[in-house]
Design a protein around this motif. Structure first.
Motif, PDB file in Angstrom:
ATOM      1  N   GLY A 203      28.875 -42.764 -14.670  1.00 40.37           N
ATOM      2  CA  GLY A 203      27.986 -43.874 -14.387  1.00 40.37           C
ATOM      3  C   GLY A 203      26.805 -43.476 -13.522  1.00 40.37           C
ATOM      4  N   VAL A 204      26.838 -42.272 -12.974  1.00 39.42           N
ATOM      5  CA  VAL A 204      25.680 -41.709 -12.285  1.00 39.42           C
ATOM      6  C   VAL A 204      25.294 -40.424 -13.002  1.00 39.42           C
ATOM      7  CG1 VAL A 204      26.196 -42.707 -10.022  1.00 39.42           C
ATOM      8  CG2 VAL A 204      27.116 -40.464 -10.606  1.00 39.42           C
ATOM      9  N   ASP A 205      24.015 -40.110 -12.955  1.00 42.18           N
ATOM     10  CA  ASP A 205      23.515 -38.898 -13.598  1.00 42.18           C
ATOM     11  C   ASP A 205      23.395 -37.741 -12.624  1.00 42.18           C
ATOM     12  OD1 ASP A 205      22.824 -40.106 -16.303  1.00 42.18           O
ATOM     13  OD2 ASP A 205      21.714 -41.411 -14.940  1.00 42.18           O
ATOM     14  N   ALA A 206      23.299 -38.057 -11.329  1.00 39.79           N
ATOM     15  CA  ALA A 206      23.170 -37.019 -10.304  1.00 39.79           C
ATOM     16  C   ALA A 206      23.764 -37.535  -9.000  1.00 39.79           C
ATOM     17  CB  ALA A 206      21.710 -36.626 -10.097  1.00 39.79           C
ATOM     18  N   LEU A 207      24.235 -36.605  -8.174  1.00 39.77           N
ATOM     19  CA  LEU A 207      24.689 -36.908  -6.817  1.00 39.77           C
ATOM     20  C   LEU A 207      23.867 -36.070  -5.853  1.00 39.77           C
ATOM     21  CD1 LEU A 207      28.613 -37.043  -6.821  1.00 39.77           C
ATOM     22  CD2 LEU A 207      27.019 -38.930  -6.483  1.00 39.77           C
ATOM     23  N   THR A 208      23.370 -36.702  -4.778  1.00 34.66           N
ATOM     24  CA  THR A 208      22.583 -35.981  -3.783  1.00 34.66           C
ATOM     25  C   THR A 208      23.398 -35.793  -2.514  1.00 34.66           C
ATOM     26  OG1 THR A 208      21.606 -38.020  -2.911  1.00 34.66           O
ATOM     27  CG2 THR A 208      20.426 -36.888  -4.690  1.00 34.66           C
ATOM     28  N   PHE A 209      23.234 -34.627  -1.899  1.00 33.30           N
ATOM     29  CA  PHE A 209      23.931 -34.290  -0.659  1.00 33.30           C
ATOM     30  C   PHE A 209      22.909 -33.744   0.337  1.00 33.30           C
ATOM     31  CE2 PHE A 209      26.932 -33.743  -4.137  1.00 33.30           C
ATOM     32  CZ  PHE A 209      28.032 -34.462  -3.703  1.00 33.30           C
ATOM     33  N   THR A 210      22.919 -34.296   1.552  1.00 34.81           N
ATOM     34  CA  THR A 210      21.989 -33.839   2.584  1.00 34.81           C
ATOM     35  C   THR A 210      22.702 -33.169   3.749  1.00 34.81           C
ATOM     36  OG1 THR A 210      22.014 -36.059   3.587  1.00 34.81           O
ATOM     37  CG2 THR A 210      20.248 -35.567   2.008  1.00 34.81           C
ATOM     38  N   SER A 211      24.027 -33.000   3.660  1.00 34.30           N
ATOM     39  CA  SER A 211      24.773 -32.259   4.681  1.00 34.30           C
ATOM     40  C   SER A 211      26.047 -31.716   4.068  1.00 34.30           C
ATOM     41  CB  SER A 211      25.114 -33.159   5.877  1.00 34.30           C
ATOM     42  OG  SER A 211      26.117 -34.100   5.530  1.00 34.30           O
ATOM     43  N   ALA A 212      26.484 -30.576   4.577  1.00 31.98           N
ATOM     44  CA  ALA A 212      27.738 -29.991   4.103  1.00 31.98           C
ATOM     45  C   ALA A 212      28.933 -30.906   4.377  1.00 31.98           C
ATOM     46  CB  ALA A 212      27.942 -28.618   4.747  1.00 31.98           C
ATOM     47  N   PRO A 213      29.000 -31.578   5.548  1.00 33.14           N
ATOM     48  CA  PRO A 213      30.136 -32.479   5.774  1.00 33.14           C
ATOM     49  C   PRO A 213      30.223 -33.607   4.747  1.00 33.14           C
ATOM     50  CG  PRO A 213      29.098 -31.951   7.854  1.00 33.14           C
ATOM     51  CD  PRO A 213      28.204 -31.397   6.782  1.00 33.14           C
ATOM     52  N   ALA A 214      29.080 -34.087   4.252  1.00 36.17           N
ATOM     53  CA  ALA A 214      29.110 -35.145   3.238  1.00 36.17           C
ATOM     54  C   ALA A 214      29.734 -34.631   1.949  1.00 36.17           C
ATOM     55  CB  ALA A 214      27.705 -35.674   2.980  1.00 36.17           C
ATOM     56  N   ALA A 215      29.350 -33.418   1.545  1.00 32.65           N
ATOM     57  CA  ALA A 215      29.939 -32.831   0.341  1.00 32.65           C
ATOM     58  C   ALA A 215      31.433 -32.615   0.530  1.00 32.65           C
ATOM     59  CB  ALA A 215      29.242 -31.511   0.009  1.00 32.65           C
ATOM     60  N   ALA A 216      31.817 -32.099   1.713  1.00 35.14           N
ATOM     61  CA  ALA A 216      33.233 -31.857   1.987  1.00 35.14           C
ATOM     62  C   ALA A 216      34.022 -33.164   2.012  1.00 35.14           C
ATOM     63  CB  ALA A 216      33.383 -31.111   3.309  1.00 35.14           C
ATOM     64  N   SER A 217      33.409 -34.216   2.541  1.00 36.43           N
ATOM     65  CA  SER A 217      34.084 -35.511   2.626  1.00 36.43           C
ATOM     66  C   SER A 217      34.340 -36.085   1.239  1.00 36.43           C
ATOM     67  CB  SER A 217      33.243 -36.483   3.461  1.00 36.43           C
ATOM     68  OG  SER A 217      33.846 -37.761   3.511  1.00 36.43           O
ATOM     69  N   LEU A 218      33.359 -35.979   0.337  1.00 35.59           N
ATOM     70  CA  LEU A 218      33.547 -36.487  -1.025  1.00 35.59           C
ATOM     71  C   LEU A 218      34.670 -35.726  -1.726  1.00 35.59           C
ATOM     72  CD1 LEU A 218      32.279 -38.468  -3.186  1.00 35.59           C
ATOM     73  CD2 LEU A 218      31.138 -36.426  -4.074  1.00 35.59           C
TER      74      LEU A 218
END
Length: 388
Positions: A203-218
């Motif tokens: 349902g999304v075409d892209a995911l944006t990440f602005t910090s490593a902790p955000a990516a790790a949290s997902l």
């Protein structure tokens, strides 16, 4: 995250028109969302973490007191919000002036221009800042200068910096970490779960990440829900992961997920990367004399935006997997979300799709068999050898 994607108003199509972009940022999410919507994207926002200030934390108080008592040789400031938070916390303890006086007499290094701005707003002046805004360049400078026997204070930005700190210690420095804030999971996990579900269902075409902790949290949340394999498959094949820089990308790369990144670690260049990458992933077909571009939740017909209902997009994607081939109603029924067993649902959704596209001739009805895309004759042979 809003229950529904916030669609931009109907205007001339932008480079991201028809695409849905997920935003995981906790800070500056409004700014990033505005940049994306300005270029036509629909935005789903779900903060993957929250920032917890440590103004009342004993660890920060102890580190601040130690640095006031013992003059450090070098102080490395890594984020503007962190540096400001440190000074504000010291003010709250009655140590603000003492901290500023101490920092005036040391070698103060700023990771980038925003940190420089925070340093100068406090009445201080940095000695040096890398043009790359990279901590790796800061580390190279320190190691080249030599740090043996020197006391180095490092403002931690939400998580430990083990590679940075360990390299300094291995070179003979004494390092004091200054933990100004920490990343924590969001208090309300429902928006993050909805963004995860949207990612898994494409349902999304892209995911944006602005910090490593955000990516790790997902990634961590997907693991808690037992959805790690599905999330990694989506990010490897269908949903474009875009990171603001190489450090942010590390948690994803550790799981074998390739990312795209801008040359400059800023929100504007991040959005520019999306504007370059996503249109190139759209399916473009010549149908009945028209140029049809199939994007995430909309279609461009000869450059004109045609919003298409979700059921219609499901049918169109199913047809576009085999351009020119007849797709049976039963197969199209399986492509419809929650349609049950009544093939009449296909006819209803197809009628709405044709209306949305503005040209019924783009999709041909093959009596008693199904439907197919009306590929131009000159192009039809291109797909003649495709496996039906």
């Amino acid at each position: 995250m809003d229950d529904d994607a916030q669609r931009p108003p109907a205007t001339a199509p932008g480079p991201l028109t028809g695409f849905t972009v997920g935003v995981t940022a906790a800070r500056r999410a409004d700014e990033l969302g505005a940049l994306l919507r300005r270029r036509g994207a629909a935005v789903l926002h779900a903060p993957a973490l929250r920032i917890v200030p440590l103004a009342d934390d004993g660890e920060l108080l102890v580190a601040t007191g130690e640095l006031i008592r013992r003059a450090p040789d070098v102080v490395v400031a890594t984020t503007a919000i962190g540096f400001r938070g440190w000074v504000e916390a010291a003010d709250g303890w009655g140590l603000g002036q003492a901290l500023l006086d101490r920092l005036r007499g040391v070698e103060l290094l700023a990771r980038g221009p925003k940190v420089k701005g925070a340093i100068r707003a406090a009445g201080l002046t940095e000695k040096w800042s890398p043009s790359s805004e990279s901590l790796a360049e800061v580390l190279d400078r320190l190691l080249t200068e030599g740090v043996r026997g020197r006391l180095v204070a490092v403002q931690l930005h939400g998580e430990p910096l083990p590679g940075f700190v360990e390299s300094l210690r291995a070179a003979g420095a004494e390092v004091i970490g200054v933990p100004v804030y920490r990343w924590m999971p969001p208090e309300d996990l429902a928006p993050l779960d909805r963004l995860l579900d949207a990612t898994l269902t494409r349902g999304v075409d892209a995911l944006t990440f602005t910090s490593a902790p955000a990516a790790a949290s997902l990634l961590s949340r997907a693991g808690e829900r037992g959805q790690s394999p599905e999330l990694l498959a989506a990010l490897r094949h269908d949903v474009l992961p875009v990171c603001v820089g190489p450090v942010t990308a590390l948690p994803l790369q550790a799981h074998g997920v390739d990312t795209v990144q801008p040359d400059r670690f800023r929100l504007g260049p991040l959005v520019q990367v999306l504007c370059q990458e996503l249109p190139g992933r759209a399916r473009v077909l010549p149908l009945a004399g028209h140029r049809v571009e199939i994007r995430g939740h909309a279609v461009l017909v000869d450059g004109d935006l045609r919003p298409v209902p979700p059921a219609g997009m499901s049918l169109l994607r199913a047809l576009s997997r085999r351009p020119g081939w007849v797709v049976a109603r039963a197969e199209l029924l399986r492509a419809l979300p929650g349609s049950g067993r009544d093939e009449h649902a296909v006819e209803t959704a197809m009628a709405r799709l044709r209306t949305a596209l503005g040209s019924p001739r783009l999709i041909q009805t093959v009596v008693k068999r199904g439907y197919r895309l009306a590929l131009d004759p000159a192009t039809d042979t291109k797909y003649a050898d495709a496996t039906p």
